[in-house]
Design an enzyme around this catalytic site. Structure first.
Site, PDB file in Angstrom:
ATOM      1  N   TRP A  18      -0.156   6.086  -8.436  1.00 44.44           N
ATOM      2  CA  TRP A  18      -0.818   6.317 -10.314  1.00 44.44           C
ATOM      3  C   TRP A  18      -0.550   8.436  -9.628  1.00 44.44           C
ATOM      4  CZ3 TRP A  18      -3.845   3.926 -13.116  1.00 44.44           C
ATOM      5  CH2 TRP A  18      -4.806   3.417 -12.599  1.00 44.44           C
ATOM      6  N   HIS A  23      -4.169  10.179  -9.510  1.00 44.52           N
ATOM      7  CA  HIS A  23      -4.709  10.812  -8.116  1.00 44.52           C
ATOM      8  C   HIS A  23      -5.700  11.956  -7.664  1.00 44.52           C
ATOM      9  CE1 HIS A  23      -2.907   8.315  -5.111  1.00 44.52           C
ATOM     10  NE2 HIS A  23      -1.520   7.784  -5.524  1.00 44.52           N
ATOM     11  N   ASP A  62       2.367  10.849  -1.148  1.00 39.16           N
ATOM     12  CA  ASP A  62       4.068  10.509  -1.447  1.00 39.16           C
ATOM     13  C   ASP A  62       5.312  11.844  -1.751  1.00 39.16           C
ATOM     14  OD1 ASP A  62       3.114   8.361  -3.327  1.00 39.16           O
ATOM     15  OD2 ASP A  62       1.891   9.604  -4.947  1.00 39.16           O
ATOM     16  N   ARG A  65       6.525  10.797   2.341  1.00 44.44           N
ATOM     17  CA  ARG A  65       6.863   9.293   2.410  1.00 44.44           C
ATOM     18  C   ARG A  65       8.840   9.610   2.253  1.00 44.44           C
ATOM     19  NH1 ARG A  65       5.535   5.655  -2.827  1.00 44.44           N
ATOM     20  NH2 ARG A  65       7.060   4.961  -1.618  1.00 44.44           N
ATOM     21  N   HIS A  77       1.374   2.142   0.653  1.00 35.47           N
ATOM     22  CA  HIS A  77       1.435   2.817  -0.240  1.00 35.47           C
ATOM     23  C   HIS A  77       1.315   1.248  -1.732  1.00 35.47           C
ATOM     24  CE1 HIS A  77       2.279   6.971  -0.529  1.00 35.47           C
ATOM     25  NE2 HIS A  77       2.698   6.913   0.943  1.00 35.47           N
ATOM     26  N   HIS A 134      -5.865   9.517  -0.630  1.00 31.14           N
ATOM     27  CA  HIS A 134      -4.824   8.756  -1.849  1.00 31.14           C
ATOM     28  C   HIS A 134      -4.329   7.165  -1.950  1.00 31.14           C
ATOM     29  CE1 HIS A 134      -0.652   9.115  -2.959  1.00 31.14           C
ATOM     30  NE2 HIS A 134       0.050   7.751  -3.032  1.00 31.14           N
ATOM     31  N   ASP A 138      -4.665   4.309  -4.570  1.00 32.15           N
ATOM     32  CA  ASP A 138      -3.068   3.802  -4.997  1.00 32.15           C
ATOM     33  C   ASP A 138      -3.592   2.328  -5.121  1.00 32.15           C
ATOM     34  OD1 ASP A 138      -1.069   5.334  -5.035  1.00 32.15           O
ATOM     35  OD2 ASP A 138      -0.784   5.173  -2.926  1.00 32.15           O
ATOM     36  N   HIS A 144      -0.038  -2.251  -7.146  1.00 28.56           N
ATOM     37  CA  HIS A 144       0.303  -1.082  -6.362  1.00 28.56           C
ATOM     38  C   HIS A 144      -0.289  -2.792  -5.168  1.00 28.56           C
ATOM     39  CE1 HIS A 144       1.219   2.944  -5.529  1.00 28.56           C
ATOM     40  NE2 HIS A 144       1.265   3.007  -7.137  1.00 28.56           N
ATOM     41  N   HIS A 167       5.488   0.071 -13.682  1.00 29.72           N
ATOM     42  CA  HIS A 167       4.877  -0.012 -13.020  1.00 29.72           C
ATOM     43  C   HIS A 167       4.716   1.881 -13.288  1.00 29.72           C
ATOM     44  CE1 HIS A 167       3.860   0.723  -8.757  1.00 29.72           C
ATOM     45  NE2 HIS A 167       4.061   2.023  -8.708  1.00 29.72           N
ATOM     46  N   ASP A 171       1.440   3.675 -13.160  1.00 29.00           N
ATOM     47  CA  ASP A 171       0.485   4.895 -12.740  1.00 29.00           C
ATOM     48  C   ASP A 171       0.950   6.487 -13.756  1.00 29.00           C
ATOM     49  OD1 ASP A 171       1.404   3.962 -10.162  1.00 29.00           O
ATOM     50  OD2 ASP A 171       3.168   4.234  -9.721  1.00 29.00           O
TER      51      ASP A 171
HETATM   52 ZN    ZN Z   1       1.179   6.034  -3.057  1.00 27.48          ZN
END
Ligand code: ZN
Ligand code: NAG
Ligand code: NAG
Ligand code: NAG
Ligand code: NAG
Ligand code: NAG
Ligand code: NAG
Length: 336
Positions: A18, A23, A62, A65, A77, A134, A138, A144, A167, A171
């Site tokens: 997202w 988010h 995000d 990671r 995620h 988060h 997700d 996801h 995707h 998002d």
């Molecule tokens: Zn995520």
């Protein structure tokens, strides 16, 4: 040089879970709805007494990671459901959760860890809360919780004349178009959250909001998260790909596809915020009796196993979808 850097940046932004708007909106919906004591607890854990305490950490995982230190969290995620949309949608934890974990095990893990302020360091507890803010977002994004074409990352589409993948329009492109936002700021998210909060309290979501949190229990986080994943995954068959991959592949989706999907986008954002508020309320209530919550206590190292390894599925041979995920890596352009 400059233009390729700009392109990279643009792509990086698009590849987020997202996007920022989704988010941050989920975070603001939750902060609009939590109890006062919950707010105080979460502000304490995050070390931020401002009204943006949840929104400002909502996109942190995000970025994390993508660091060497945080790379381990990339598989957390999503869950790669190896179902068969549009004929059959379903989640099977033992089949679908990767061997390093998935969004379901991560939610269970960080639900445990955020409740251990006397055992884990303040930073670890803070990170646990950021992850929850988060991942409860997700898990409401249907792509996801789907393995097909790496959660739609490998399905190229057009959206209002620009190149995207399936995707990333879920998002980012569809939320941004709905709200007429180009360069997202916190106030865009705040405005959307305030509309959704009104819809939850007295509008179109009032009648069903309670059903979104039915059975949710921090004492059985894995079961709760699996229910959320199953709920989102069903939309892969009904809304994301009702006519299969061929009907969206290399196709312009800014018109009738957007019209058919955008209500679900908004519903899922609202659900994420409502569930997050309820989850945090439960966590804060449980922490009221934890003496370690009020003041910092030296961590008791080695006493408890909070690695979450007992939450992982049993080892098994890697499927084609899991091998494909491994082959592209978790942190390349195909982030998910
Ligand atoms: Zn995520
Ligand atoms: C919670 O906080 C709000 C805003 O700070 C305040 O108006 C309200 O009275 C508080 N509610 C309770 C139950 O203390
Ligand atoms: C936040 O407020 C609490 C209680 O009012 C206070 O004890 C704490 O020091 C404040 N924290 C920050 C980071 O300002
Ligand atoms: C999309 O269509 C192209 C041909 O136009 C094909 O090469 C590709 O494999 C298709 N992608 C998927 C995910 O089906
Ligand atoms: C958004 O940012 C881009 C790049 O900085 C800029 O070119 C564009 O004009 C901005 N759009 C709006 C609506 O502010
Ligand atoms: C906190 O402790 C009180 C008194 O022992 C108890 O009544 C209450 O149920 C506890 N709350 C939680 C959430 O465990
Ligand atoms: C639980 O969280 C810790 C700290 O982030 C991490 O090292 C561990 O791999 C996680 N375990 C699972 C099963 O997600």
């Amino acid at each position: 040089m400059h233009s390729s850097l700009a392109l990279l940046t643009l792509f990086g932004v698009r590849a987020y879970a997202w996007g920022a708007l989704g988010h941050e909106t989920i975070a603001y919906v939750a902060s609009n709805l939590v109890k006062n004591n919950t707010q105080l607890w979460a502000q304490h854990v995050l070390g931020d007494n401002s009204s943006n305490y949840l929104a400002t950490v909502s996109t942190w995982p995000d970025s994390w990671r993508r660091t060497d230190e945080g790379a381990f969290s990339a598989p957390f995620h999503y869950i790669d459901a190896e179902d068969n949309p549009p004929e059959a949608c379903n989640i099977d934890y033992e089949r679908d959760c990767g061997e390093e974990g998935c969004v379901v095990s991560a939610i269970a893990n960080y639900t445990q860890r955020v409740q251990q302020p006397g055992v884990l360091s303040d930073t670890e507890v803070n990170y646990a809360l950021r992850f929850l803010v988060h991942f409860l977002g997700d898990i409401t994004q249907p792509l996801h919780v789907e393995a097909l074409a790496l959660g739609g990352n490998e399905i190229d589409v057009e959206f209002d004349g620009e190149d995207w993948n399936l995707h990333s329009i879920w998002d980012t492109a569809m939320p941004d178009k709905l709200r007429g936002v180009e360069n997202v700021t916190l106030s865009d998210a705040q405005a959307w959250a305030s509309d959704l909060t009104a819809d939850i309290k007295a509008g179109k979501y009032k009648a069903c909001a309670q059903s979104w949190i039915q059975g949710d229990d921090i004492a059985d986080a894995k079961r709760s998260a699996l229910a959320w994943a199953t709920d989102s995954n069903a939309y892969v068959c009904s809304v994301v790909l009702p006519d299969g991959v061929e009907s969206v592949n290399a196709t312009e989706l800014g018109g009738s596809y957007y019209e058919s999907a955008v209500e679900t986008v908004e519903l899922q954002i609202a659900k994420g915020g409502y569930r997050l508020a309820h989850w945090l309320d439960q966590l804060a209530a449980a922490q009221q009796n934890n003496t370690a919550y009020k003041r910092s206590v030296a961590p008791v190292t080695g006493a408890v196993d909070l690695s979450g390894r007992d939450l992982l599925p049993a080892p098994r041979e890697l499927s084609k979808a899991k091998l494909a995920r491994r082959a592209v890596g978790w942190d390349c352009a195909h982030s998910h």
